[in-house]
Design a protein around this motif. Sequence first.
Motif, PDB file in Angstrom:
ATOM      1  N   GLU A  25       0.872  -1.299   0.063  1.00 29.08           N
ATOM      2  CA  GLU A  25       0.045   0.092   0.022  1.00 29.08           C
ATOM      3  C   GLU A  25       0.826   1.280   0.210  1.00 29.08           C
ATOM      4  N   HIS A  26       0.685   2.160  -0.709  1.00 30.23           N
ATOM      5  CA  HIS A  26       1.215   3.388  -0.841  1.00 30.23           C
ATOM      6  C   HIS A  26       0.401   4.644  -0.958  1.00 30.23           C
ATOM      7  N   TYR A  27       0.710   5.783  -0.533  1.00 33.95           N
ATOM      8  CA  TYR A  27       0.141   7.000  -0.632  1.00 33.95           C
ATOM      9  C   TYR A  27       0.539   7.691  -1.930  1.00 33.95           C
ATOM     10  N   ALA A  28      -0.475   8.146  -2.797  1.00 29.83           N
ATOM     11  CA  ALA A  28      -0.427   8.683  -4.001  1.00 29.83           C
ATOM     12  C   ALA A  28      -1.194  10.015  -3.863  1.00 29.83           C
ATOM     13  N   ASN A  29      -0.573  11.355  -4.281  1.00 26.00           N
ATOM     14  CA  ASN A  29      -1.027  12.415  -4.427  1.00 26.00           C
ATOM     15  C   ASN A  29      -1.057  12.787  -6.009  1.00 26.00           C
ATOM     16  N   SER A  30      -0.530  11.919  -6.843  1.00 32.29           N
ATOM     17  CA  SER A  30      -0.483  12.338  -8.223  1.00 32.29           C
ATOM     18  C   SER A  30      -0.845  11.117  -8.725  1.00 32.29           C
ATOM     19  N   VAL A  31      -1.833  11.177 -10.006  1.00 27.13           N
ATOM     20  CA  VAL A  31      -2.287  10.333 -10.786  1.00 27.13           C
ATOM     21  C   VAL A  31      -2.279  10.791 -12.229  1.00 27.13           C
ATOM     22  N   GLY A  45       1.943   8.423  -8.091  1.00 30.94           N
ATOM     23  CA  GLY A  45       3.009   8.965  -7.677  1.00 30.94           C
ATOM     24  C   GLY A  45       2.979   9.713  -6.547  1.00 30.94           C
ATOM     25  N   LYS A  46       4.097  10.421  -6.108  1.00 29.25           N
ATOM     26  CA  LYS A  46       4.102  11.500  -4.884  1.00 29.25           C
ATOM     27  C   LYS A  46       4.594  12.541  -5.321  1.00 29.25           C
ATOM     28  N   LEU A  47       3.762  13.670  -5.200  1.00 21.85           N
ATOM     29  CA  LEU A  47       4.077  14.996  -5.827  1.00 21.85           C
ATOM     30  C   LEU A  47       4.620  15.650  -4.609  1.00 21.85           C
ATOM     31  N   VAL A  48       5.669  16.739  -4.641  1.00 18.03           N
ATOM     32  CA  VAL A  48       6.277  17.050  -3.743  1.00 18.03           C
ATOM     33  C   VAL A  48       6.853  18.557  -4.370  1.00 18.03           C
ATOM     34  N   GLN A  49       6.337  19.552  -3.797  1.00 18.47           N
ATOM     35  CA  GLN A  49       6.784  20.903  -3.988  1.00 18.47           C
ATOM     36  C   GLN A  49       7.447  21.631  -3.003  1.00 18.47           C
ATOM     37  N   GLN A  50       8.781  21.681  -3.231  1.00 18.22           N
ATOM     38  CA  GLN A  50       9.488  22.425  -2.286  1.00 18.22           C
ATOM     39  C   GLN A  50       9.983  23.802  -2.468  1.00 18.22           C
ATOM     40  N   LYS A  51       9.763  24.129  -3.722  1.00 18.00           N
ATOM     41  CA  LYS A  51      10.123  25.689  -4.215  1.00 18.00           C
ATOM     42  C   LYS A  51       8.878  25.842  -5.171  1.00 18.00           C
ATOM     43  N   PRO A  52       8.371  27.280  -5.026  1.00 18.46           N
ATOM     44  CA  PRO A  52       7.066  27.911  -5.674  1.00 18.46           C
ATOM     45  C   PRO A  52       7.035  27.611  -7.016  1.00 18.46           C
ATOM     46  N   ASN A  53       8.266  27.554  -7.723  1.00 20.54           N
ATOM     47  CA  ASN A  53       8.258  27.216  -9.232  1.00 20.54           C
ATOM     48  C   ASN A  53       8.575  25.660  -9.758  1.00 20.54           C
ATOM     49  N   VAL A  55       7.955  21.458  -9.092  1.00 17.50           N
ATOM     50  CA  VAL A  55       7.226  20.580  -8.585  1.00 17.50           C
ATOM     51  C   VAL A  55       7.825  19.006  -8.981  1.00 17.50           C
ATOM     52  N   GLU A  56       8.151  18.100  -7.978  1.00 19.14           N
ATOM     53  CA  GLU A  56       8.867  16.807  -8.200  1.00 19.14           C
ATOM     54  C   GLU A  56       7.754  15.805  -7.915  1.00 19.14           C
ATOM     55  N   ILE A  57       7.533  15.092  -9.027  1.00 20.40           N
ATOM     56  CA  ILE A  57       6.651  13.823  -9.109  1.00 20.40           C
ATOM     57  C   ILE A  57       7.448  12.710  -9.244  1.00 20.40           C
ATOM     58  N   SER A  58       7.557  11.726  -8.120  1.00 17.96           N
ATOM     59  CA  SER A  58       8.262  10.441  -8.056  1.00 17.96           C
ATOM     60  C   SER A  58       7.150   9.500  -8.295  1.00 17.96           C
ATOM     61  N   ASN A  59       7.034   8.661  -9.450  1.00 28.01           N
ATOM     62  CA  ASN A  59       6.090   7.691  -9.818  1.00 28.01           C
ATOM     63  C   ASN A  59       6.610   6.465  -9.254  1.00 28.01           C
ATOM     64  N   VAL A 103      -3.841  14.299 -12.210  1.00 33.91           N
ATOM     65  CA  VAL A 103      -4.645  14.719 -10.933  1.00 33.91           C
ATOM     66  C   VAL A 103      -3.776  14.969  -9.925  1.00 33.91           C
ATOM     67  N   GLN A 104      -3.447  16.159  -9.383  1.00 28.59           N
ATOM     68  CA  GLN A 104      -2.376  16.373  -8.417  1.00 28.59           C
ATOM     69  C   GLN A 104      -2.880  17.009  -7.336  1.00 28.59           C
TER      70      GLN A 104
END
Length: 104
Positions: A25-31, A45-53, A55-59, A103-104
Amino acid sequence: MTDPNQPNQPQQATIKLTQTPDYREHYANSVQIRVNLWDFFLQFGKLVQQKPNEVEISNFQGIYVSPQQAKALLIALNQNISQYEGAFGEIKIDPKAIGTGAVQ
């Protein structure tokens, strides 16, 4: 004895759910969704935004489903979303994310 006025009703199958040894089981906030003639491809995947401009998505998982199974999933999600919103209120979606295939 069967009633001759009633059509034969097929018996409903018993469903047995099991989990394979590699089940996770995994958490996904990106499809992301890709479609072709034969199937739908759902990439989670998992979406991470560490800077305003930036976004990194790790599928981490991609799943192919048939068009029929994709439609069954749509119906099940619609039913569950209606129940969720009835209990907890409307789910808000960022309009910029609609129609992008992700979907993010």
